[in-house]
Scaffold this motif. Structure first.
Motif, mmCIF file in Angstrom:
data_model
loop_
_atom_site.group_PDB
_atom_site.id
_atom_site.type_symbol
_atom_site.label_atom_id
_atom_site.label_comp_id
_atom_site.label_asym_id
_atom_site.label_seq_id
_atom_site.Cartn_x
_atom_site.Cartn_y
_atom_site.Cartn_z
ATOM 1 N N LEU A 6 0.501 -0.767 0.105
ATOM 2 C CA LEU A 6 -0.151 0.288 -0.004
ATOM 3 C C LEU A 6 0.621 1.620 0.009
ATOM 4 O O LEU A 6 0.650 2.445 -1.160
ATOM 5 N N SER A 7 1.557 0.879 0.506
ATOM 6 C CA SER A 7 3.145 2.225 0.745
ATOM 7 C C SER A 7 3.346 2.634 -0.440
ATOM 8 O O SER A 7 3.770 4.181 -1.156
ATOM 9 N N MET A 9 2.379 1.372 -3.570
ATOM 10 C CA MET A 9 0.578 2.147 -4.063
ATOM 11 C C MET A 9 0.935 4.102 -3.981
ATOM 12 O O MET A 9 0.319 4.641 -5.550
ATOM 13 N N PHE A 10 0.538 3.715 -2.619
ATOM 14 C CA PHE A 10 0.663 5.021 -2.012
ATOM 15 C C PHE A 10 1.150 6.492 -3.309
ATOM 16 O O PHE A 10 1.786 7.276 -3.550
ATOM 17 N N LEU A 11 2.982 5.875 -2.722
ATOM 18 C CA LEU A 11 3.971 7.081 -3.769
ATOM 19 C C LEU A 11 3.978 6.593 -4.858
ATOM 20 O O LEU A 11 4.078 7.837 -5.155
ATOM 21 N N ALA A 12 3.570 5.485 -5.480
ATOM 22 C CA ALA A 12 3.659 5.663 -6.804
ATOM 23 C C ALA A 12 3.048 7.254 -7.267
ATOM 24 O O ALA A 12 2.599 7.581 -8.547
ATOM 25 N N LEU A 13 1.494 6.735 -7.210
ATOM 26 C CA LEU A 13 -0.361 7.759 -7.236
ATOM 27 C C LEU A 13 0.915 9.611 -7.202
ATOM 28 O O LEU A 13 0.388 9.761 -7.347
ATOM 29 N N MET A 14 1.297 8.672 -5.827
ATOM 30 C CA MET A 14 1.893 11.313 -6.214
ATOM 31 C C MET A 14 2.915 11.299 -6.746
ATOM 32 O O MET A 14 2.564 12.442 -6.832
ATOM 33 N N VAL A 15 3.919 10.148 -6.791
ATOM 34 C CA VAL A 15 4.059 11.150 -8.237
ATOM 35 C C VAL A 15 3.605 11.084 -9.404
ATOM 36 O O VAL A 15 4.154 11.951 -9.898
ATOM 37 N N GLY A 16 2.987 10.777 -9.475
ATOM 38 C CA GLY A 16 2.154 10.827 -11.250
ATOM 39 C C GLY A 16 1.698 11.501 -11.240
ATOM 40 O O GLY A 16 1.253 12.870 -11.962
ATOM 41 N N VAL A 17 1.333 11.872 -9.897
ATOM 42 C CA VAL A 17 -0.097 13.139 -9.847
ATOM 43 C C VAL A 17 1.563 14.193 -9.635
ATOM 44 O O VAL A 17 1.226 15.839 -11.065
ATOM 45 N N SER A 18 2.012 14.539 -9.393
ATOM 46 C CA SER A 18 3.096 15.471 -8.916
ATOM 47 C C SER A 18 3.436 15.671 -10.803
ATOM 48 O O SER A 18 4.143 16.753 -10.658
#
Length: 79
Positions: A6-7, A9-18
């Motif tokens: 989960l951590s 996946m959250f990091l990957a999501l935040m990098v993508g949004v950034s």
């Protein structure tokens, strides 16, 4: 294991949004704002509020009219 997944996946999501946010074009705001202090024509004048009379306060301070200048002097004399 579940927390690590989960951590990540959250990091990957935040990098993508950034990356999407930084890649978006910036709208121009128009002409740049230049500070008044940067202009060589501007003179800075200091006023001692403890010794200035009503006329000086009214003339040199923006937003101070006759009534406010009179109130400043009256307060100063009372205190």
């Amino acid at each position: 294991m579940r927390i690590a997944f989960l951590s990540s996946m959250f990091l990957a999501l935040m990098v993508g949004v950034s990356s999407v946010t930084h890649a978006a074009p910036v709208a121009e705001a128009g002409a740049p704002v230049v500070a008044a202090a940067a202009s060589p024509d501007v003179q800075v004048m200091t006023i001692n509020l403890n010794t200035a009379d009503e006329a000086t306060l009214q003339r040199e301070l923006s937003g101070v009219g006759a009534a406010k200048a009179k109130a400043i002097v009256a307060y100063r004399e009372a205190n």
